[in-house]
Scaffold this motif. Structure first.
Motif: not given
Length: 368
Positions: A47-53, A88-95, A97-107
């Motif tokens: 966040r400090d170096e790119t502004g993304a949370q 904003g960015l959200l990384f979800v790891l469901a161990v 279910d052995r599934r992972a997802r990275l949700e990406v904000g519009y910007g």
């Protein structure tokens, strides 16, 4: 009617999502405390170096719900990133279910298209199969970091760069100087110069002294972490202090006013001389305590009848500071990473509430 009932019951049927109020939310305890701190530090650096949370959510299972839907619900509840920037960015790891997802904000979709996100996630497969969750999460953060421009290259994001403790100290010293000058001038305006100025000039001078310095401070202060209004509040406190001192010099005892003014100035400087923090309110409370102690000592020597009154003032400041310290133990910068308390310097315990960002379904999922 049945349709509306289903709509109302849908959240309950799907189940709730964890509250994301810190960089790493580990529902399953997959990371040790040191691993959590390392991941949180990287998220803060991102966040400090790119502004993304970005936040990391580690869970066992989504309960049969597609991870795409689960991650979207969690991201929309969190509202990570800033309103209008949607960074904003959200990384979800469901161990389980052995599934992972990275949700990406519009910007962020310009820099993180779906195929790029999928490659980042797929690259963590070998680590996840070895249960190296720390390595996998850090790999995702690094992959995201490499694709985002620096804050210097994105003017809209550079506003989130926080002020350093040294910068905060310098600004506070400026507030002290402006407060001394403003308070003295304000005291003269309503005292010695009142008849000479007249009603309209008096109102204009008071308005300028009360509004112009805080307005200049708001324009100059550029911080994504420290509430800007804390600095104008500091100016108001210092100006009010020297306003009272000036009136005391005009209508009461010049000696008492001099001692109070000297104590106020010295107390503020002592509190800020070796203060390595960005907590402006704590600085104000510490300055008040130092001022009270000095004033009590000097007035006890020079003017004993005032001793009892100043003791009451001292107790007021001490009680206020204690109340503030106890309430701030669960506030921003000292939240716990797992329901307990953590130090103010801990990245994993830092408040990570969203700023109103929007997520539009961009991102990708992966299995391992």
């Amino acid at each position: 009617m049945k349709t509306w009932a289903l709509v109302l019951l849908l959240p309950a049927l799907l189940g709730g999502v964890p509250v994301i109020d810190r960089p790493v939310v580990d529902e399953r305890g997959l990371l040790s405390s040191s691993d959590t701190e390392a991941v949180a530090s990287e998220l803060v650096r991102l966040r400090d170096e790119t502004g993304a949370q970005m936040a990391v959510l580690l869970i066992g299972t989504t309960g049969g719900e597609p991870i795409e839907d689960y991650a979207m619900r969690a991201a929309e509840a969190w509202k990570g990133g800033r309103a209008g920037q949607d960074d904003g960015l959200l990384f979800v790891l469901a161990v389980d279910d052995r599934r992972a997802r990275l949700e990406v904000g519009y910007g962020m979709e310009e820099y993180l298209p779906d195929d790029a996100v999928r490659r980042i996630l797929d690259a963590q497969g070998p680590l996840l199969r070895q249960d190296d969750y720390r390595g996998a999460v850090l790999g995702v953060i690094q992959g995201v970091h490499e694709r985002l421009p620096s804050a210097e290259g994105v003017p809209a994001l550079s506003a989130s760069k926080p002020l350093s403790p040294a910068q905060v100290n310098n600004i506070m010293l400026g507030q002290i100087g402006m407060g001394i000058v403003g308070g003295i001038l304000l005291g003269c305006c309503v005292g010695l110069w009142r008849e000479r100025l007249g009603s309209w000039r008096l109102a204009g001078c008071i308005g300028a002294l009360l509004l112009v310095p805080p307005a200049i401070t708001v324009l100059l202060v550029n911080s994504g972490r420290i509430p800007t209004f804390h600095f104008p509040l500091a100016y108001v406190v210092f100006a009010a202090m020297f306003f009272v001192v000036t009136l005391g010099a005009q209508y009461q005892s010049l000696r008492v006013a001099f001692v109070l003014g000297l104590s106020a100035t010295a107390g503020c400087l002592v509190s800020l001389s070796d203060y390595h923090s960005t907590n402006v309110l704590k600085m104000l409370f510490d300055a008040g305590k130092s001022f009270s102690l000095l004033a009590v000592g000097l007035l006890f020597v020079t003017y004993p009848p005032v001793f009892r009154i100043l003791i009451e003032i001292l107790f007021f400041f001490l009680n206020s500071s204690s109340t503030y310290s106890s309430s701030s133990s669960s506030s921003w910068g000292s939240s716990s990473s797992s329901g307990g308390s953590s130090s103010s310097g801990s990245s994993s315990g830092s408040s990570w509430g969203g700023g109103g960002g929007s997520f539009g379904g961009g991102g990708a999922s992966s299995s391992w």
